[in-house]
Design a protein around this motif. Structure first.
Motif, PDB file in Angstrom:
ATOM      1  N   ALA A 185       0.840  -1.206   0.000  1.00  0.00           N
ATOM      2  CA  ALA A 185       0.000   0.000   0.000  1.00  0.00           C
ATOM      3  C   ALA A 185       0.876   1.258   0.000  1.00  0.00           C
ATOM      4  O   ALA A 185       0.590   2.238  -0.701  1.00  0.00           O
ATOM      5  CB  ALA A 185      -0.940  -0.002   1.203  1.00  0.00           C
ATOM      6  N   ALA A 222      -4.459  -1.315  -6.323  1.00  0.00           N
ATOM      7  CA  ALA A 222      -5.082  -0.951  -5.045  1.00  0.00           C
ATOM      8  C   ALA A 222      -6.589  -0.840  -5.250  1.00  0.00           C
ATOM      9  O   ALA A 222      -7.052  -0.583  -6.364  1.00  0.00           O
ATOM     10  CB  ALA A 222      -4.516   0.380  -4.550  1.00  0.00           C
ATOM     11  N   ALA A 261      -3.226   4.811  -0.489  1.00  0.00           N
ATOM     12  CA  ALA A 261      -3.952   3.721  -1.136  1.00  0.00           C
ATOM     13  C   ALA A 261      -4.340   2.656  -0.118  1.00  0.00           C
ATOM     14  O   ALA A 261      -3.676   2.485   0.904  1.00  0.00           O
ATOM     15  CB  ALA A 261      -3.075   3.087  -2.213  1.00  0.00           C
ATOM     16  N   TYR A 263      -4.575  -1.326  -0.052  1.00  0.00           N
ATOM     17  CA  TYR A 263      -4.142  -2.480  -0.832  1.00  0.00           C
ATOM     18  C   TYR A 263      -4.343  -3.748  -0.001  1.00  0.00           C
ATOM     19  O   TYR A 263      -3.847  -3.827   1.119  1.00  0.00           O
ATOM     20  CB  TYR A 263      -2.664  -2.332  -1.232  1.00  0.00           C
TER      21      TYR A 263
END
Ligand code: MG
Ligand code: ZN
Length: 441
Positions: A185, A222, A261, A263
């Motif tokens: 991420a 993501a 993000a 993820y």
């Protein structure tokens, strides 16, 4: 049933949580996509605990841990080819069993039938009180039935406990899989900030930068932003939760980007503040350097045994020194700290836990209410800032309307910490070079 591959990590997670439950039963629901308008919905995101424990993104799923032989069961929507043609694939009980290794899986309707049996004779029932407004009424009804059945040998749990108490402790210490997802991420996030810098130019708009950022999140796999991206130019950066992202980018101003993000169920949380012209100058540069020193001091203080309050105190001292030096606070540094005069420019705390939720679960204090000492594998942010209100006539005009935050994601190690977001430059020269690089100049 044998378990293999990606589900192995979830088996371990459920084992650890079951140990924490003792004689209690934990109910965790996936939830359903919220309505956006009329018959359209926001994208579905499974509840953080549900995804953490199952790896499944299956709307309406309910996981039960503890309380009966085997100690786990999973209820999901049944397969239905006709409905699936319209509304999307369902995993179904058999698919859920294969994916998770949970032997006892069934269609959702069975949950209501067995709930009383699941809770009967248990000491406590753990529910996500914060978000589970669908499950809680069912639990209360079940407890009522069990109490009425006590003359017939039924026994209702005497306690309803917030699931955060167990899930917070579990999720606070990042296991290898959580850390791997978090690193991913962060990588995606740093690359996206760099990519977005290509759209940072005088005459542009905040949303153009947001578009580049979020496109880069998705392009890298993501699920999207982990929280509402903040892309705030000039005085907009002095609004802490600015999310309109519509304003103009003007030469001479700064652009604060707080965006991360999500993820594989883990959130990155990165803030950098960039000069729109490409070069830090004048009062903006002076303030920036103060915030940078505070960020570095906060990180230097992060290690096992210290508390988030200790880190905050380090940060506040450096900020207060800078504010006094720049003439934005009068009096001595100690006085500025003791009176809280710095709060006019620094009104938020320095750190929060980071994980599946951007402001992650986990108690901030010990059982006796004292600040909690950090332990290895905790992940937290260090995010000092300075914000000078646009209309603050008491400060020199050149400082007004400047907002700066520098936020890193930090993992506590055995003897110090690791800055997960270290690849995002923050020293002025490095930031300027990064901008040039992004613009291809
Ligand atoms: Mg942030
Ligand atoms: Zn943050």
């Amino acid at each position: 049933m044998s378990t293999s591959g990606a589900s192995e990590i979830h088996v371990h997670r459920r084992d650890r949580v079951r140990k924490r439950l003792a004689d209690g039963v934990l109910l965790v629901s996936a939830g359903r996509p919220p309505v956006r308008s009329r018959d359209t919905h926001y994208p579905f995101r499974p509840g953080s605990d549900f995804y953490y424990l199952t790896g499944l993104a299956e709307p309406e799923g309910i996981l039960v841990l503890g309380g009966f032989p085997g100690g786990e069961a999973l209820f999901v929507r049944p397969r239905d080819p006709e409905v699936e043609t319209w509304d999307g694939r369902r995993i179904g009980p058999e698919g859920a069993r294969a994916r998770t290794g949970i032997e006892r899986t069934a269609a959702l309707e069975a949950f209501e039938e067995v709930l009383d049996d699941l809770l009967d004779g248990r000491d406590a029932v753990y529910v996500e009180l914060e978000r589970d407004d669908e499950l809680l009424p069912e639990v209360l009804e079940s407890l009522g039935r069990l109490r009425r059945g006590e003359r017939n040998g039924r026994r209702a749990p005497s306690r309803i406990v917030d699931a955060r108490t167990v899930m917070g402790e579990e999720r606070l210490r990042k296991d290898a899989a959580a850390l791997a997802a978090l690193r991913r991420a962060v990588d995606v996030t740093v690359a996206a900030h760099h990519r977005a810098l290509a759209a940072v130019r005088p005459g542009g708009r905040e949303y153009e930068v947001q578009a580049e950022l979020e496109a880069a999140f998705r392009r890298a796999g993501a699920s999207g932003p982990a929280y509402g991206s903040i892309v705030a130019a000039g005085p907009n950066a002095t609004i802490l939760h600015y999310v309109e992202n519509t304003g103009p980018l003007e030469a001479g101003a700064l652009l604060l980007i707080d965006a991360g993000a999500e993820y594989d169920g883990m959130a990155a949380d990165l803030t950098r503040t960039y000069p729109i012209s490409g070069t830090f100058e004048g009062p903006a540069r002076e303030l920036y350097e103060v915030v940078l020193r505070a960020n570095e001091a906060g990180i230097a203080a992060t290690r096992p045994g210290v508390t988030i309050d200790d880190i905050h105190a380090e940060v506040v001292r450096v900020l207060a020194e800078g504010l006094v030096d720049l003439g934005l606070c009068s009096g001595g540094v100690d006085e500025v700290i003791e009176t809280g005069a710095y709060r006019r420019y620094y009104m938020h705390r320095t750190s929060h836990w980071l994980g599946a939720d951007v402001h992650d679960v986990g108690a901030y204090v010990t059982e006796d209410g004292a600040p909690r000492p950090l332990e290895p594998e905790f992940v937290l942010t260090v995010e000092p800032g300075l914000y000078v209100a646009e209309g603050d006539a008491s400060v020199p005009e050149a400082f007004r309307g400047i907002g700066i935050r520098i936020e890193d994601d930090v993992r506590v190690t055995a003897d110090g910490c690791e800055v997960l977001t270290a690849a995002a430059p923050k020293r002025p020269d490095d930031v300027e070079a990064w901008i040039r690089d992004a613009r291809g100049a």
